[in-house]
Design an enzyme around this catalytic site. Sequence first.
Site, PDB file in Angstrom:
ATOM      1  N   GLU A 119       0.828  -1.208   0.000  1.00 24.04           N
ATOM      2  CA  GLU A 119       0.000   0.000   0.000  1.00 24.04           C
ATOM      3  C   GLU A 119       0.861   1.256   0.000  1.00 24.04           C
ATOM      4  O   GLU A 119       0.508   2.257  -0.629  1.00 24.04           O
ATOM      5  CB  GLU A 119      -0.934  -0.008   1.211  1.00 24.04           C
ATOM      6  CG  GLU A 119      -2.052  -1.029   1.120  1.00 24.04           C
ATOM      7  CD  GLU A 119      -2.904  -0.841  -0.128  1.00 24.04           C
ATOM      8  OE1 GLU A 119      -3.377   0.287  -0.367  1.00 24.04           O
ATOM      9  OE2 GLU A 119      -3.075  -1.820  -0.876  1.00 24.04           O
ATOM     10  N   TRP A 174       1.574   1.917  -3.528  1.00 19.79           N
ATOM     11  CA  TRP A 174       0.558   2.665  -4.291  1.00 19.79           C
ATOM     12  C   TRP A 174       0.765   4.171  -4.134  1.00 19.79           C
ATOM     13  O   TRP A 174       0.576   4.946  -5.073  1.00 19.79           O
ATOM     14  CB  TRP A 174      -0.849   2.264  -3.842  1.00 19.79           C
ATOM     15  CG  TRP A 174      -1.360   1.047  -4.529  1.00 19.79           C
ATOM     16  CD1 TRP A 174      -1.379  -0.227  -4.048  1.00 19.79           C
ATOM     17  CD2 TRP A 174      -1.925   0.972  -5.856  1.00 19.79           C
ATOM     18  NE1 TRP A 174      -1.921  -1.079  -4.988  1.00 19.79           N
ATOM     19  CE2 TRP A 174      -2.263  -0.368  -6.096  1.00 19.79           C
ATOM     20  CE3 TRP A 174      -2.173   1.921  -6.850  1.00 19.79           C
ATOM     21  CZ2 TRP A 174      -2.838  -0.799  -7.291  1.00 19.79           C
ATOM     22  CZ3 TRP A 174      -2.740   1.505  -8.051  1.00 19.79           C
ATOM     23  CH2 TRP A 174      -3.068   0.159  -8.252  1.00 19.79           C
ATOM     24  N   TRP A 218     -20.742  12.841 -19.078  1.00 19.91           N
ATOM     25  CA  TRP A 218     -21.005  13.055 -17.661  1.00 19.91           C
ATOM     26  C   TRP A 218     -22.300  13.832 -17.476  1.00 19.91           C
ATOM     27  O   TRP A 218     -22.709  14.599 -18.348  1.00 19.91           O
ATOM     28  CB  TRP A 218     -19.857  13.832 -17.011  1.00 19.91           C
ATOM     29  CG  TRP A 218     -18.520  13.155 -17.056  1.00 19.91           C
ATOM     30  CD1 TRP A 218     -17.453  13.521 -17.821  1.00 19.91           C
ATOM     31  CD2 TRP A 218     -18.102  12.004 -16.316  1.00 19.91           C
ATOM     32  NE1 TRP A 218     -16.393  12.674 -17.602  1.00 19.91           N
ATOM     33  CE2 TRP A 218     -16.757  11.733 -16.691  1.00 19.91           C
ATOM     34  CE3 TRP A 218     -18.723  11.179 -15.385  1.00 19.91           C
ATOM     35  CZ2 TRP A 218     -16.038  10.681 -16.148  1.00 19.91           C
ATOM     36  CZ3 TRP A 218     -18.005  10.125 -14.845  1.00 19.91           C
ATOM     37  CH2 TRP A 218     -16.670   9.884 -15.221  1.00 19.91           C
ATOM     38  N   ASN A 238     -10.648   3.430   3.365  1.00 21.13           N
ATOM     39  CA  ASN A 238     -10.344   3.300   1.942  1.00 21.13           C
ATOM     40  C   ASN A 238     -11.352   2.443   1.189  1.00 21.13           C
ATOM     41  O   ASN A 238     -11.702   2.746   0.043  1.00 21.13           O
ATOM     42  CB  ASN A 238      -8.939   2.711   1.753  1.00 21.13           C
ATOM     43  CG  ASN A 238      -8.517   2.717   0.302  1.00 21.13           C
ATOM     44  OD1 ASN A 238      -8.449   3.766  -0.331  1.00 21.13           O
ATOM     45  ND2 ASN A 238      -8.243   1.547  -0.258  1.00 21.13           N
ATOM     46  N   TRP A 265     -15.557  12.777 -12.119  1.00 20.75           N
ATOM     47  CA  TRP A 265     -14.662  12.428 -11.017  1.00 20.75           C
ATOM     48  C   TRP A 265     -14.017  13.673 -10.408  1.00 20.75           C
ATOM     49  O   TRP A 265     -13.692  13.687  -9.217  1.00 20.75           O
ATOM     50  CB  TRP A 265     -13.594  11.441 -11.480  1.00 20.75           C
ATOM     51  CG  TRP A 265     -12.670  11.958 -12.537  1.00 20.75           C
ATOM     52  CD1 TRP A 265     -12.811  11.863 -13.889  1.00 20.75           C
ATOM     53  CD2 TRP A 265     -11.433  12.661 -12.330  1.00 20.75           C
ATOM     54  NE1 TRP A 265     -11.759  12.465 -14.534  1.00 20.75           N
ATOM     55  CE2 TRP A 265     -10.898  12.960 -13.593  1.00 20.75           C
ATOM     56  CE3 TRP A 265     -10.735  13.061 -11.183  1.00 20.75           C
ATOM     57  CZ2 TRP A 265      -9.702  13.648 -13.760  1.00 20.75           C
ATOM     58  CZ3 TRP A 265      -9.535  13.751 -11.343  1.00 20.75           C
ATOM     59  CH2 TRP A 265      -9.033  14.024 -12.624  1.00 20.75           C
ATOM     60  N   TRP A 278      -9.154   8.671  -7.609  1.00 24.77           N
ATOM     61  CA  TRP A 278     -10.365   9.026  -8.353  1.00 24.77           C
ATOM     62  C   TRP A 278     -10.301   8.548  -9.803  1.00 24.77           C
ATOM     63  O   TRP A 278     -11.287   8.043 -10.348  1.00 24.77           O
ATOM     64  CB  TRP A 278     -10.621  10.525  -8.265  1.00 24.77           C
ATOM     65  CG  TRP A 278     -11.348  10.851  -7.003  1.00 24.77           C
ATOM     66  CD1 TRP A 278     -10.814  11.286  -5.828  1.00 24.77           C
ATOM     67  CD2 TRP A 278     -12.750  10.703  -6.778  1.00 24.77           C
ATOM     68  NE1 TRP A 278     -11.794  11.419  -4.883  1.00 24.77           N
ATOM     69  CE2 TRP A 278     -12.994  11.071  -5.436  1.00 24.77           C
ATOM     70  CE3 TRP A 278     -13.823  10.308  -7.572  1.00 24.77           C
ATOM     71  CZ2 TRP A 278     -14.281  11.048  -4.871  1.00 24.77           C
ATOM     72  CZ3 TRP A 278     -15.093  10.289  -7.012  1.00 24.77           C
ATOM     73  CH2 TRP A 278     -15.310  10.651  -5.680  1.00 24.77           C
TER      74      TRP A 278
END
Length: 356
Positions: free
Chosen positions: A154, A157, A185, A220, A238, A261
């Site tokens: 993690e 990331w 959108w 998360n 987003w 996102w």
Amino acid sequence: RCEVVAGNLLFEPWDLATEANGPYRVFSAYWRRAVARLAVPELIPAPEALPPLPPGLSGLPIDALGLLPRSRWDAGLARAWTPGEAGALARARAFVDGPLAAYGQRRDLPAVSGTSRLSPHLHFGEIGPRQVVRLIAERGLPLDDGLAEPYVRELGWREFAYHLIHHFPHTTDAPLDGRFTAFPWQDDAAQLAAWQQGRTGIPLIDAGLRELWATGWMHNRVRMAAASLLTKNLRLPWQAGARWFWDTLVDADLASNTLGWQWTAGCGADAAPYFRIFNPVRQGERFDPDGDYVRRWCPELARLPARFIHQPWAAPANVLAEAGVRLDSDYPRPIVDLAASRRAALAAWETIKGRA
């Protein structure tokens, strides 16, 4: 002369490159290269003293700056966090000595303390990833295998997020996948406000947005579900979700926020395929099976049985009455039909997926 000294990251964004000497766009390949070079860092000791300030400077006590809000809406943040180096080190040591051992099994359960909650401290530089890795190694845990590996991954990331934002700086506002510039959108201020306020009528999502407002943080697993609802079921851009997170998260980190996102929206590097749409009811049933997380942040639903806690609209009238829940009064009905909106999202994807 400018000298860069790695401290905020394990690897600077330009340290790792593909065989073609380009940036990575897939996490698994990036992390394989990173792990091959990952070593327990030697930490630089803190200085014994700092040089004095130049003479003649005037100043004010921090309280005189009036930084705190007059209406103490930040009280929940103050209860949840201990800012500063001491608080960061205390939280890191508590995590490494405790929840780290079960991190791989408990990190997705929002009702339990299964994560490190170090992200705000990492963002503000109150602790560095090198210090965290060093703490783990000092407990005798290997970084690339066993109990510590899921957490170190993690951290990877986070590294990948900085790699991406360095090489693709436009992605803070624009999709990495150019096809999404033509995505249809929607623009619905009322639905965006309902999402922001935790009034979508979908308990797991509402619990997450309320946790965010109260504490400045959201688990998360719930972040992913909330982002999926916004970008897939509501089909709101987003960027609107990223702006709200930027305004409300205590760990609002531009690189990680952008990666998260765009990953959920399906338009970024290593993104979840657009057709992967989180079902928030199933997510709740799987990761909050007894409804403890929802009961904490949506107390109006606290008396509902676990069978209906994640979909109160499906509960019989007598069950709602016994729980003291009046839909549309105590708690809203869903602002969107999950099945119909999923079909609409997939249809919207069909309009752009063949573009170059």
